[in-house]
Design an enzyme around this catalytic site. Structure first.
Site, PDB file in Angstrom:
ATOM      1  N   ARG A  15     -10.628  -5.870  -8.570  1.00 39.65           N
ATOM      2  CA  ARG A  15      -9.513  -6.774  -8.893  1.00 39.65           C
ATOM      3  C   ARG A  15      -8.545  -7.011  -7.724  1.00 39.65           C
ATOM      4  NH1 ARG A  15      -6.523  -5.153 -13.942  1.00 39.65           N
ATOM      5  NH2 ARG A  15      -7.308  -3.044 -13.684  1.00 39.65           N
ATOM      6  N   GLN A  75     -20.222   9.421  -2.411  1.00 38.65           N
ATOM      7  CA  GLN A  75     -20.798   9.261  -3.745  1.00 38.65           C
ATOM      8  C   GLN A  75     -21.433   7.868  -3.729  1.00 38.65           C
ATOM      9  OE1 GLN A  75     -18.031   8.347  -6.809  1.00 38.65           O
ATOM     10  NE2 GLN A  75     -19.282   9.179  -8.465  1.00 38.65           N
ATOM     11  N   ASN A 359      18.873   2.988  35.653  1.00 39.01           N
ATOM     12  CA  ASN A 359      19.310   1.738  35.034  1.00 39.01           C
ATOM     13  C   ASN A 359      18.249   0.666  35.288  1.00 39.01           C
ATOM     14  OD1 ASN A 359      22.006   0.251  33.972  1.00 39.01           O
ATOM     15  ND2 ASN A 359      20.809  -1.083  35.312  1.00 39.01           N
ATOM     16  N   SER A 387      17.960  -6.711  38.424  1.00 38.82           N
ATOM     17  CA  SER A 387      17.550  -7.665  37.393  1.00 38.82           C
ATOM     18  C   SER A 387      16.340  -8.455  37.855  1.00 38.82           C
ATOM     19  CB  SER A 387      18.699  -8.640  37.114  1.00 38.82           C
ATOM     20  OG  SER A 387      19.756  -7.930  36.514  1.00 38.82           O
TER      21      SER A 387
HETATM   22  C1  UD1 Z   1      -9.371   7.095 -15.689  1.00 34.86           C
HETATM   23  C2  UD1 Z   1      -9.449   8.112 -16.830  1.00 34.86           C
HETATM   24  C3  UD1 Z   1      -8.456   7.732 -17.916  1.00 34.86           C
HETATM   25  C4  UD1 Z   1      -7.068   7.630 -17.335  1.00 34.86           C
HETATM   26  C5  UD1 Z   1      -7.046   6.667 -16.150  1.00 34.86           C
HETATM   27  C6  UD1 Z   1      -5.709   6.728 -15.456  1.00 34.86           C
HETATM   28  C7  UD1 Z   1     -11.756   8.911 -16.857  1.00 34.86           C
HETATM   29  C8  UD1 Z   1     -13.059   8.819 -17.545  1.00 34.86           C
HETATM   30  N1  UD1 Z   1     -10.778   8.138 -17.333  1.00 34.86           N
HETATM   31  O1  UD1 Z   1      -9.827   5.859 -16.224  1.00 34.86           O
HETATM   32  O2  UD1 Z   1      -8.454   8.685 -18.944  1.00 34.86           O
HETATM   33  O3  UD1 Z   1      -6.152   7.220 -18.338  1.00 34.86           O
HETATM   34  O4  UD1 Z   1      -8.050   7.005 -15.188  1.00 34.86           O
HETATM   35  O5  UD1 Z   1      -5.648   5.760 -14.462  1.00 34.86           O
HETATM   36  O6  UD1 Z   1     -11.614   9.672 -15.932  1.00 34.86           O
HETATM   37  N2  UD1 Z   1     -13.860   6.999  -9.076  1.00 34.86           N
HETATM   38  C9  UD1 Z   1     -14.792   7.467  -8.178  1.00 34.86           C
HETATM   39  N3  UD1 Z   1     -16.084   7.537  -8.537  1.00 34.86           N
HETATM   40  C10 UD1 Z   1     -16.524   7.150  -9.753  1.00 34.86           C
HETATM   41  C11 UD1 Z   1     -15.575   6.660 -10.672  1.00 34.86           C
HETATM   42  C12 UD1 Z   1     -14.254   6.601 -10.311  1.00 34.86           C
HETATM   43  O7  UD1 Z   1     -14.432   7.852  -7.060  1.00 34.86           O
HETATM   44  O8  UD1 Z   1     -17.723   7.241 -10.000  1.00 34.86           O
HETATM   45  C13 UD1 Z   1     -12.443   6.930  -8.685  1.00 34.86           C
HETATM   46  C14 UD1 Z   1     -11.921   5.509  -8.656  1.00 34.86           C
HETATM   47  O9  UD1 Z   1     -12.045   4.956  -7.344  1.00 34.86           O
HETATM   48  C15 UD1 Z   1     -10.460   5.691  -9.049  1.00 34.86           C
HETATM   49  C16 UD1 Z   1     -10.494   6.911  -9.961  1.00 34.86           C
HETATM   50  O10 UD1 Z   1     -11.692   7.591  -9.676  1.00 34.86           O
HETATM   51  O11 UD1 Z   1      -9.634   5.986  -7.953  1.00 34.86           O
HETATM   52  C17 UD1 Z   1     -10.407   6.565 -11.433  1.00 34.86           C
HETATM   53  O12 UD1 Z   1     -11.483   5.744 -11.781  1.00 34.86           O
HETATM   54  P1  UD1 Z   1     -11.297   4.497 -12.731  1.00 34.86           P
HETATM   55  O13 UD1 Z   1     -12.602   3.823 -12.860  1.00 34.86           O
HETATM   56  O14 UD1 Z   1     -10.125   3.708 -12.296  1.00 34.86           O
HETATM   57  O15 UD1 Z   1     -10.961   5.217 -14.122  1.00 34.86           O
HETATM   58  P2  UD1 Z   1     -10.199   4.582 -15.334  1.00 34.86           P
HETATM   59  O16 UD1 Z   1     -11.159   3.792 -16.128  1.00 34.86           O
HETATM   60  O17 UD1 Z   1      -8.972   3.932 -14.876  1.00 34.86           O
END
Ligand code: UD1
Ligand code: MG
Length: 450
Positions: A15, A75, A359, A387
């Site tokens: 996004r 990852q 200076n 200068s």
């Molecule tokens: C997650 C939480 C949710 C919480 C919310 C808060 C889980 C399942 N859910 O949801 O309960 O309310 O955050 O913002 O944990 N990321 C990785 N690898 C992955 C997946 C995610 O590095 O495989 C990282 C993302 O880049 C991000 C963070 O983990 O920085 C959270 O992932 P995101 O997909 O945003 O989780 P939410 O659905 O927001």
């Protein structure tokens, strides 16, 4: 108790509509990732593991730039937050002590909050950071009784009744590292998103008879960045906090709302910062220094009693000793200015050393670039650069030496010498009047011809 940090930063951030990985977008002149790392650093962690994925090389580079002892692990497929924690486990650096899981896109978590989570570990095997959401939206919901947590349910999997809960998951979790990894290995992906949810470890822990607890923080702390609009709002929030903090630390800001700080800006007590000053990364300003209006500073150090600006630009490597004076329309880059040096006006000093008490006259330029390479200019103590002197580097001007105004200095100047490198003046008495008479006559002749 030793603590390690696991920072999840593999996500794409679709996004943001950007080629840049989300965690590298800048807030307070620093990548978002650095904000999470800075909060964690206050705990003096034993290990910091950053999980990368989208834009892995660039994210790893940024992590190492913050702290070169960071371990980065890739990852390749983002299968969920528990899967990401297991990627960190596979780096095999965190074996014992507590681990705190943070998100690279959540910049406002305070060190004090993380500390409170570590303290809560005395009572609970797993500690989750929660908050009361004004609009709980798609956050995971915390199903708790008192400060005891039963489970976390993701929005997509929640019943209407569970969605009505406003106590939400920030995403920050703390547990003993070995327990965390063991529980993550037991997490499955039979859920609405088909992901391995880190949040499932709470119910798994409870099923083992372990306790899970809660620490609450302000919603503003858990603010995550998903869009450019959120990034812009976060910038406002960051600046508001940074300004308030500077004022509290005894810095005078004459127009706080017009001063822009970076994450790592350090300003001493009784320093004075005028209106419309912008701090890039890496600026330290000592007590009782003054930065006047409309200065742009980055990667520089300003010592006690020095004054800079208005309208000055200090670039990386500008080192100003005590009581240096830098005036308007001066640019300084990679240059060390000794105590009491004066650079009053309209000057460029790049790749230079200037000894104490020297200076630098208006309009001086260190010609540091020959089109291919950069060269250094060395100016001694108590010298006087006239200068409009062009110092063609590499060149040295000795202690106590003087250069004539308008000189182009291409050869070294010994101590106490005067160097003049310009055409000698020729004066022709009465010639100006004659010339003007001649020109006026020409003009009149032209008019008559029309
Ligand atoms: C997650 C939480 C949710 C919480 C919310 C808060 C889980 C399942 N859910 O949801 O309960 O309310 O955050 O913002 O944990 N990321 C990785 N690898 C992955 C997946 C995610 O590095 O495989 C990282 C993302 O880049 C991000 C963070 O983990 O920085 C959270 O992932 P995101 O997909 O945003 O989780 P939410 O659905 O927001
Ligand atoms: Mg999220």
């Amino acid at each position: 108790m030793q603590v390690s940090l696991i920072i999840l930063a593999a996500g794409q951030g679709t996004r943001m509509n950007s080629d840049l990985p989300k965690v590298l977008h800048r807030l307070g002149a620093a990548p978002l990732l650095h904000h999470a790392m800075a909060a964690g650093r206050a705990l003096d962690p034993e290990h910091v593991v950053v999980v990368t994925g989208h834009g892995a090389d660039a994210v790893a580079k940024a992590a190492l730039a913050f702290d070169d002892s960071t371990v980065t692990v890739r990852q390749d497929e983002q299968l969920g937050t528990a899967h990401a924690v297991l990627a960190a486990a596979s780096a095999s650096v965190v074996h014992s002590g507590d681990a705190i899981v943070l998100y690279g896109d959540t910049p406002f978590i305070r060190a004090e909050t993380l500390q409170a989570m570590l303290e809560a570990r005395a009572k609970h095997a797993v500690v989750v950071l929660g908050f009361h959401a004004a609009d709980p939206g798609r956050y995971g919901r915390l199903i708790a009784s008192g400060d005891s947590l039963d489970r976390i349910v993701e929005y997509k999997d929640a019943t209407d009744e569970e969605r009505a809960v406003t106590l939400c998951n920030s995403g920050v979790i703390c547990a003993d590292a070995a327990t965390l990894f063991r529980l993550c290995r037991a997490v499955g992906n039979a859920n609405a998103a088909g992901e391995y949810y880190l949040t499932d470890i709470v119910a798994l822990a409870r099923a083992e008879g372990l306790s899970a607890g809660l620490v609450l923080c302000d919603e503003a702390e858990t603010l995550g960045i998903n869009t450019r609009a959120e990034l812009a709002r976060a910038e406002t929030l960051f600046q508001t906090r940074a300004r308030a903090e500077a004022l509290e630390n005894g810095v005078t800001l004459t127009a706080p709302d017009t001063v822009f700080f970076a994450l790592d800006t350090v300003i001493g007590r009784d320093a004075v910062i005028g209106p419309n000053v912008v701090f890039g990364p890496g600026v330290t300003i000592e007590s009782e220094a003054e930065v006047k209006a409309f200065c742009h500073l980055e990667g520089c150090h300003i010592s006690r009693g020095a004054d800079v600006g208005p309208f000055a630009r200090l670039r990386p490597g500008a080192e100003l000793a005590e009581d240096v004076h830098v005036g308007n329309f001066v640019e300084i880059k990679n240059a060390i200015l000794g105590e009491g040096v004066k650079v009053g006006h309209l000057t460029y000093l790049g790749d230079a050393d200037v000894g104490e008490g020297t200076n630098i006259g208006a309009g001086t330029v260190t010609c540091n670039y020959d089109g291919v390479m950069k060269h250094r200019t060395r100016i001694g103590k108590n010298a006087f650069i006239g200068s409009d002197t062009m110092l063609v580097a590499p060149v040295t001007v000795g202690d106590g030496a003087l250069t004539g105004s308008g000189s182009v200095i291409t050869e070294d100047v010994p101590a106490d010498a005067i160097a003049i490198g310009r055409a000698r003046q020729v004066t022709k008495p009465g010639l100006a009047a004659k010339l003007f008479d001649h020109l006026r006559a020409l003009k009149a002749a032209k008019k008559d011809a029309k």
